[in-house]
Design a protein around this motif. Sequence first.
Motif, mmCIF file in Angstrom:
data_model
loop_
_atom_site.group_PDB
_atom_site.id
_atom_site.type_symbol
_atom_site.label_atom_id
_atom_site.label_comp_id
_atom_site.label_asym_id
_atom_site.label_seq_id
_atom_site.Cartn_x
_atom_site.Cartn_y
_atom_site.Cartn_z
ATOM 1 N N ASP A 124 -16.768 48.754 27.678
ATOM 2 C CA ASP A 124 -17.203 48.494 26.308
ATOM 3 C C ASP A 124 -18.525 49.192 26.010
ATOM 4 N N LYS A 125 -19.438 49.190 26.958
ATOM 5 C CA LYS A 125 -20.733 49.847 26.756
ATOM 6 C C LYS A 125 -20.551 51.347 26.547
ATOM 7 N N GLU B 223 -24.818 55.345 34.129
ATOM 8 C CA GLU B 223 -24.359 54.185 34.878
ATOM 9 C C GLU B 223 -23.879 54.550 36.280
ATOM 10 N N GLN C 109 -19.054 51.833 23.039
ATOM 11 C CA GLN C 109 -20.006 51.489 21.985
ATOM 12 C C GLN C 109 -21.096 52.550 21.843
ATOM 13 N N SER D 241 -15.776 47.673 35.279
ATOM 14 C CA SER D 241 -15.745 46.366 34.620
ATOM 15 C C SER D 241 -15.501 46.521 33.126
ATOM 16 N N PRO D 242 -14.836 45.550 32.507
ATOM 17 C CA PRO D 242 -14.620 45.602 31.052
ATOM 18 C C PRO D 242 -15.925 45.731 30.273
ATOM 19 N N GLU D 243 -16.985 45.100 30.773
ATOM 20 C CA GLU D 243 -18.276 45.174 30.082
ATOM 21 C C GLU D 243 -18.805 46.605 30.082
ATOM 22 N N LEU D 244 -18.606 47.306 31.184
ATOM 23 C CA LEU D 244 -19.086 48.682 31.265
ATOM 24 C C LEU D 244 -18.217 49.610 30.424
#
Length: 205
Positions: free
Chosen positions: A28-29, A136, A32, A23-26
Motif C-alpha cells: 500500500d505504501k 524500503e 500510495q 507485507s500488505p502495508e508495504l
Amino acid sequence: MEFDEVVRRRRMVRSYDPDRPISPELVDKIVQHGLRAPSAGFSQGWSFLVLTAAPDRDRYWTSTADGDGPPDGWLTRMRTAPLIIVALSNKSAYLDRYAQADKGWTDRDEARWSAPYWDIDTGFAALLMHLTAVNEELASCFFGLPAVRVQAFKDAFGVPEEFHPIGALTVGYPAPDKRSPSLRRGHRPVADVVHHGRWASSGEA
C-alpha cells in the motif's frame, strides 16, 4: 534512507527471493507514493493493476508471454517477484480535462499536446513506486509489455478499452542477480547529454 542514497542505489533488478512476501502495508505504501506524482492539469489519468496473489501473477505472465525469450532468460527470473504493478494511462482523461472551461481545448485535438502526457505522468508515478521500493530495501524492475500481447493482457484482466499499459513493475526482496549486459555501455558523458544555454556538441568550445 537519504534521498541521495536512494538515487545512487537505484537500478533495475530482475531476480527476487521467492520465499519473502511483501507485507500488505508495504504494498500500500508503494502504491500510495506513486499517486503523489504530478499530472498535467491534475488530470490523474492513470490506473494501476496490483497483483499479489499467485494466480493473478501467473495470469499476468501467461497473458503477456510471446514465446520469443529463452526459458532461462531474465523474464523467467522475474517470475519469482511477489508483486507486479501494471501502470496504465488513460488519454481520454486528459482530453476531457483540457476541454473544461479553465483550459478551453474544447476540440480535444491531440495535436495541441507536444508529448503524450498521459504516458509521461503515469511513468512519473511508476518511478515514484520504484524509488519507494529502493528506499524500503526492496528490488524492482520496470519493463514493457510485448506489443502483440497487450490486448491479451487486457482481456485477461478485464481492463477497459481506454486504458493502455505503459509498463509493469516487478517488486520483491532481492536475490543474487546477473549483471545486465546493457550496463557495459556505461553512462554517457555529461557533456553529451546536458546542455547549458544552447545546444552544444561534444568537444565544442
